[in-house]
Design an enzyme around this catalytic site. Structure first.
Site: not given
Ligand code: PMP
Length: 409
Positions: A126, A203, A206, A229, A367
C-alpha cells in the site's frame, strides 16, 4: 447460519448501519477493506466512556482520570493478549498503520539507515508502506529495493535471498494485499530475513479482521494494525514492536506524556510505551478498539476465519460466472478481497452502476499504484468482505454486474 456455523442473522443484527436502504435498495456493504462497519458493542463502549468516564489519562488525581487511565491501559493489555505480544509496553497506540509505519521510518529508519544502505519492500505494498520508506531513503541517501510480484499476485520468493544483502537495514512487507487479497507467508519471510540479520516490519492492515495473528509465532520485529479495519473506531491503531527493538528507538514526537522531566536545558524521556506516545492519546479510540477485540473473540476468531474463507471461495466462483469478468490476483493464499475488471467497462462506471443498486464497492487504484501498474492496469473493481457479509451479498453483487453488462451491451 453460515457454513462456518456463524449465526448470520445475529451477527448482522449487531451492526446497525447495515439495516438501511441506499438509493431505494437494501445496502450491500462490500467495502470493508477500506473500513469495516462497527458493532453496537463498539458504539456502546464509546457512548459509555463519554457519558461516564471521560477525562485525561496518566496525570489526573481524580476519580474520572483514574477510570479513564484504567480503561486506556486496559485496552493496551487487551491488544497485547489479542496479538500474543509478550509485554504491554510492546503495544504503542498510534492513529493507524500509516502512522505506525511513519513512526518506524522516522525513528528506527533515521537512526539506522545511512548512505549506501538499502530498505527492502515488495511490489504489492500500500502507498503507506512505500512512501515513508522513499522519504527515508531520500533523506538518508539509501536505496529502496523491491521484491517483485508475479502474474498470480504472489511474491517472487525465488529472488528474496539475492535482494537481502549486507546493506539491507529493514524489510517491510504487507501481511495481506489490500488490492489483490494475497496472503504472504510471513513466518517464512521473517525466517529468511533474520537469517541475514535483517529486521522485518509487517503491515497488518488487512489481516486480523480475517484470521488469527500471533506476533510471537511470526517472530516479526514490528507489526502494525488499524483499528477501523477491524471493527473498531477510526483514529486508533497499533504499532507492535519487540521490546528489545523498541527500547533502542530514539523518541519520535516530543510533548506531554513522553517525558519524565523537562527543564529548559534538558529533557529526560519516559519509559516505554509512553516515550513513543506524545500528547493526549485517542483514549476513546483505544477503548473502542478493545471492545472490537472483545467482539471478535465473542464471535470466535476461528469461526470468522472459516466464514470469510468460505465466502471468498463462493464469491470467486460467482464472479467467474459473469461474462467478460477477469479476476485479478490468483494467489494460492488469499483473504477478504475480490479484485476484478470487466471487459470494455471502466472500473469507476462499474462502481457507479453498482451504487445505484445499493452495492458499495471500491473502484480505483486502492492506494497500490505500483502493483496495478505491474498488472498493466490503472484501476480495478474491488469487493471486500467481512464477517457480516453473506452469500446474498455476493448474489446482489453478481446481479448488479449483470446490470452493468446490460447497460454497456
Ligand atoms: N496498508 C494496507 C495494506 C491498507 O489496506 C491500508 C488502508 N487501506 C493501510 C496500510 C493504511 O491504513 P490506514 O489508512 O488505516 O493508516
Amino acid at each position: 447460519m453460515s457454513g462456518a456455523n456463524l449465526d448470520m442473522a445475529r451477527i448482522r443484527a449487531d451492526f446497525p448501519i447495515l439495516h438501511q436502504e441506499v438509493r431505494g435498495r437494501p445496502l450491500v456493504y462490500l467495502d470493508s477493506a477500506a473500513t469495516t462497519q462497527k458493532p453496537q458493542a463498539v458504539i456502546d463502549a464509546l457512548v459509555r466512556y463519554y457519558t461516564h468516564d471521560n477525562a485525561n489519562v496518566h496525570r489526573g488525581v481524580h476519580a474520572l482520570s483514574e477510570r479513564a487511565t484504567h480503561a486506556y491501559e486496559g485496552a493496551r493489555e487487551r491488544v497485547r493478549k489479542f496479538i500474543n505480544a509478550r509485554e504491554a509496553k510492546e503495544i504503542i497506540f498510534v492513529r493507524g498503520c500509516t502512522e505506525a509505519i511513519n513512526l518506524v521510518a522516522q525513528t528506527y529508519g533515521r537512526s539506522r539507515v545511512g548512505p549506501g544502505d538499502e530498505v527492502l519492500i515488495t511490489g504489492m505494498e500500500h502507498h503507506s508502506d512505500i512512501v515513508p520508506w522513499q522519504m527515508l531513503c531520500q533523506h538518508a541517501g539509501a536505496t529502496l529495493k523491491v521484491v517483485p510480484v508475479d502474474e498470480r499476485g504472489e511474491l517472487r520468493l525465488d529472488l528474496l535471498d539475492s535482494l537481502l544483502t549486507e546493506r539491507t537495514r529493514l524489510f517491510a512487507v504487507t501481511h495481506v494485499s489490500n488490492a489483490l487479497g494475497t496472503v504472504n507467508p510471513i513466518r517464512e519471510l521473517v525466517r529468511r530475513a533474520h537469517a541475514r540479520g535483517v529486521p522485518v516490519l509487517v503491515d497488518g492492515a488487512q489481516a486480523m479482521q480475517h484470521f488469527r495473528v500471533d506476533v510471537r509465532e511470526l517472530d516479526c520485529d514490528f507489526y502494525t494494525l488499524s483499528g477501523h479495519k477491524m471493527f473498531g473506531p477510526t483514529g486508533i491503531g497499533v504499532l507492535y514492536g519487540k521490546a528489545e527493538v523498541l527500547e533502542t528507538l530514539p523518541p519520535w514526537q516530543g510533548g506531554g506524556d513522553m517525558i519524565l522531566s523537562v527543564t529548559l536545558d534538558k529533557t529526560v524521556y519516559n519509559r516505554l510505551p509512553y516515550r513513543l506516545e506524545a500528547g493526549t492519546p485517542d483514549i476513546s479510540g483505544a477503548i473502542g478498539l478493545a471492545a472490537a477485540l472483545d467482539y471478535l473473540d465473542s464471535v470466535g476468531r476461528d469461526a470468522i476465519a472459516a466464514h470469510d474463507q468460505e465466502l471468498l471461495e463462493y464469491g470467486t466462483q460467482a464472479l467467474e460466472s459473469v461474462p467478460g469478468l477477469r479476476i485479478m490476483g490468483k494467489a494460492k493464499e488469499r483473504s477478504g478481497v475480490l479484485s476484478f475488471l470487466m471487459e470494455d467497462v471502466h472500473a469507476h462506471d462499474v462502481g457507479t452502476i453498482l451504487d445505484r443498486e445499493g452495492v458499495a464497492i471500491r473502484a480505483g487504484h486502492h492506494c497500490a499504484q505500483p502493483l496495478l501498474a505491474c498488472f498493466g492496469v490503472a484501476a480495478t473493481v474491488r469487493a471486500s468482505l467481512a464477517l457480516y457479509n453473506t452469500r446474498e451479498d455476493i448474489d446482489a453483487l453478481v446481479r448488479g454486474l449483470h446490470k452493468v453488462r446490460e447497460v454497456f451491451a
